[in-house]
Design a protein around this motif. Structure first.
Motif, mmCIF file in Angstrom:
data_model
loop_
_atom_site.group_PDB
_atom_site.id
_atom_site.type_symbol
_atom_site.label_atom_id
_atom_site.label_comp_id
_atom_site.label_asym_id
_atom_site.label_seq_id
_atom_site.Cartn_x
_atom_site.Cartn_y
_atom_site.Cartn_z
ATOM 1 N N GLY A 226 6.034 23.361 -12.145
ATOM 2 C CA GLY A 226 4.861 23.539 -11.309
ATOM 3 C C GLY A 226 4.727 22.463 -10.263
ATOM 4 N N PRO A 227 3.879 22.686 -9.240
ATOM 5 C CA PRO A 227 3.688 21.700 -8.172
ATOM 6 C C PRO A 227 3.039 20.424 -8.694
ATOM 7 C CG PRO A 227 2.083 23.485 -8.007
ATOM 8 C CD PRO A 227 3.060 23.884 -9.055
ATOM 9 N N GLY A 228 3.433 19.310 -8.094
ATOM 10 C CA GLY A 228 2.852 18.030 -8.469
ATOM 11 C C GLY A 228 3.450 17.406 -9.708
ATOM 12 N N LEU A 229 4.438 18.096 -10.323
ATOM 13 C CA LEU A 229 5.085 17.553 -11.520
ATOM 14 C C LEU A 229 6.479 17.054 -11.166
ATOM 15 C CD1 LEU A 229 4.099 20.313 -14.108
ATOM 16 C CD2 LEU A 229 2.966 18.112 -13.698
ATOM 17 N N VAL B 121 0.861 -1.181 0.000
ATOM 18 C CA VAL B 121 0.000 0.000 0.000
ATOM 19 C C VAL B 121 0.901 1.236 0.000
ATOM 20 C CG1 VAL B 121 -1.779 1.277 1.237
ATOM 21 C CG2 VAL B 121 -1.803 -1.230 1.241
ATOM 22 N N ILE B 122 0.875 1.954 -1.088
ATOM 23 C CA ILE B 122 1.758 3.114 -1.259
ATOM 24 C C ILE B 122 0.942 4.385 -1.093
ATOM 25 C CG2 ILE B 122 3.171 4.365 -2.948
ATOM 26 C CD1 ILE B 122 3.871 1.558 -4.119
ATOM 27 N N ARG B 123 1.464 5.308 -0.332
ATOM 28 C CA ARG B 123 0.743 6.563 -0.129
ATOM 29 C C ARG B 123 1.566 7.738 -0.658
ATOM 30 N NH1 ARG B 123 3.249 5.536 4.722
ATOM 31 N NH2 ARG B 123 4.093 7.301 5.891
ATOM 32 N N ARG B 124 0.864 8.711 -1.156
ATOM 33 C CA ARG B 124 1.491 9.944 -1.629
ATOM 34 C C ARG B 124 1.522 10.941 -0.483
ATOM 35 N NH1 ARG B 124 0.174 13.304 -7.099
ATOM 36 N NH2 ARG B 124 0.917 15.362 -6.431
ATOM 37 N N THR B 125 2.589 11.706 -0.398
ATOM 38 C CA THR B 125 2.660 12.721 0.643
ATOM 39 C C THR B 125 3.188 14.033 0.081
ATOM 40 O OG1 THR B 125 3.594 13.318 2.798
ATOM 41 C CG2 THR B 125 4.981 12.007 1.360
ATOM 42 N N GLU B 126 2.697 15.119 0.621
ATOM 43 C CA GLU B 126 3.236 16.440 0.318
ATOM 44 C C GLU B 126 3.747 17.091 1.599
ATOM 45 O OE1 GLU B 126 0.318 18.606 -1.868
ATOM 46 O OE2 GLU B 126 0.401 17.240 -3.584
ATOM 47 N N ALA B 127 3.846 16.270 2.651
ATOM 48 C CA ALA B 127 4.381 16.752 3.936
ATOM 49 C C ALA B 127 5.841 16.348 4.019
ATOM 50 C CB ALA B 127 3.596 16.150 5.093
ATOM 51 N N ALA C 133 1.769 5.878 -12.741
ATOM 52 C CA ALA C 133 0.331 5.835 -12.978
ATOM 53 C C ALA C 133 -0.365 7.070 -12.411
ATOM 54 C CB ALA C 133 -0.263 4.573 -12.363
ATOM 55 N N GLU C 134 0.175 7.616 -11.328
ATOM 56 C CA GLU C 134 -0.518 8.711 -10.644
ATOM 57 C C GLU C 134 -0.078 10.094 -11.117
ATOM 58 O OE1 GLU C 134 -0.987 10.378 -6.109
ATOM 59 O OE2 GLU C 134 -1.261 8.236 -6.459
ATOM 60 N N LEU C 135 1.168 10.249 -11.524
ATOM 61 C CA LEU C 135 1.653 11.574 -11.902
ATOM 62 C C LEU C 135 0.911 12.100 -13.138
ATOM 63 C CD1 LEU C 135 5.492 11.047 -11.393
ATOM 64 C CD2 LEU C 135 4.028 12.597 -10.080
ATOM 65 N N PRO C 136 0.580 13.388 -13.160
ATOM 66 C CA PRO C 136 -0.172 13.946 -14.301
ATOM 67 C C PRO C 136 0.653 14.055 -15.576
ATOM 68 C CG PRO C 136 0.419 15.684 -12.751
ATOM 69 C CD PRO C 136 0.785 14.387 -12.089
ATOM 70 N N ALA D 215 5.536 20.756 -1.592
ATOM 71 C CA ALA D 215 4.810 21.514 -2.600
ATOM 72 C C ALA D 215 5.781 22.370 -3.400
ATOM 73 C CB ALA D 215 3.751 22.386 -1.944
ATOM 74 N N GLN D 216 6.858 22.836 -2.752
ATOM 75 C CA GLN D 216 7.874 23.619 -3.451
ATOM 76 C C GLN D 216 8.831 22.704 -4.215
ATOM 77 O OE1 GLN D 216 9.078 25.558 0.273
ATOM 78 N NE2 GLN D 216 8.857 27.527 -0.766
ATOM 79 N N GLN D 217 9.116 21.528 -3.647
ATOM 80 C CA GLN D 217 10.127 20.648 -4.230
ATOM 81 C C GLN D 217 9.553 19.611 -5.182
ATOM 82 O OE1 GLN D 217 13.471 19.703 -1.288
ATOM 83 N NE2 GLN D 217 11.704 19.945 0.027
ATOM 84 N N GLY D 218 8.280 19.239 -4.996
ATOM 85 C CA GLY D 218 7.695 18.198 -5.821
ATOM 86 C C GLY D 218 6.799 17.296 -5.012
#
Length: 261
Positions: free
Chosen positions: A57-60, A5-11, A82-85, A36-39
């Motif tokens: 940009g953020p999330g890339l 189970v893999i989770r995404r984090t922005e913390a 699969a998840e990255l835009p 959010a600043q780094q990815g």
């Protein structure tokens, strides 16, 4: 086999709580800045993780780096892609990771090494180190070193002119021609590392590459880096021996590839 189970984090605190001692992560990311600043980052239950960022940009993510056991690394790679835009330009994973049918071009193997004074190792003074001089980046310096590296190290990673290069260490002959060079680099927020070390072919065997490496490592530590790091292509036993003699240890055995757009 059950997928983790893999989770995404922005913390960023969460990522560093899991992997804050990892030298590769600490070379690229800063614990005091937000993801959010780094990815973005992805974390697996066993402590494996993937991270990357982009100035677009953020999330890339431009380049995705994955650290962990080979099986976990493959699951993290698949999950992130699969998840990255937007598909990253490429990836780095542990060398034993089975890529299966993944379409990857320009696959290369490399080792990541670190020198940490906390290990109680003392950086030795090497013959020839007194010949190394600092050369600051400039249009003129970049042009000279760029031409030199075409001969001294054609596969160099840090290209002259890149903003992450803070200084060059160079050795010249009596007429002022370059004999050896290397770059001290720092990604924004990350820890310092060495790159693009090269010696003119006819000057090899004199210890100049080792002297430049020692000088750059000393420069990194004097600059306040908690540790000094570098990467080298694998196999390259002569380079590995030089760095090991200075006190560097291999912490990651990796491979990288480019992805189709």
């Amino acid at each position: 086999m059950t997928e983790p189970v893999i989770r995404r984090t922005e913390a960023v605190g969460e990522l560093f709580a899991v992997a804050g001692t990892d030298y590769l992560l600490r070379s690229d990311a800063a614990p005091e800045e937000s993801l959010a600043q780094q990815g973005v980052a992805f974390i697996a239950p066993d402590g494996g993780f993937a991270f990357g960022g982009s100035a677009d940009g953020p999330g890339l993510v431009d380049w995705l780096t994955v650290v962990g056991a080979p099986e976990t690394a493959r699951a993290l790679l698949d999950h992130a892609l699969a998840e990255l835009p937007r598909t990253p330009h490429g990836f780095s994973v542990p060398r034993e990771t089975d890529l299966g049918p993944l379409a990857a071009a320009e696959l290369e193997h490399w080792d990541f090494m670190a020198f940490d004074p906390a290990w109680g190792v003392e950086l030795p003074a090497l013959p020839g180190e007194e010949r190394v001089a600092e050369m600051m980046p400039s249009a003129e310096a970049d042009a000279e070193i760029g031409d030199f590296l075409k001969v001294a190290n054609p596969s160099h990673s840090a290209k002259p002119g890149w903003e992450g290069i803070e200084a060059w260490g160079v050795v010249r002959d009596a007429e002022g021609a370059l004999l050896a060079c290397g770059a001290y680099c720092r990604r924004e927020g990350g820890n310092g590392y060495l790159a693009s070390i090269g010696t003119r072919p006819e000057a090899r065997g004199q210890g100049l590459g080792a002297a430049v490496s020692a000088w750059l490592t000393r420069r990194s530590l004097a600059n306040g880096d908690a540790f000094c790091a570098l990467g080298h292509w694998h196999p390259n036993e002569p380079a590995r021996r030089i760095y090991a003699r200075l006190g560097f240890r291999t912490t990651h055995r990796m491979k990288s590839g480019r992805l189709p757009a």
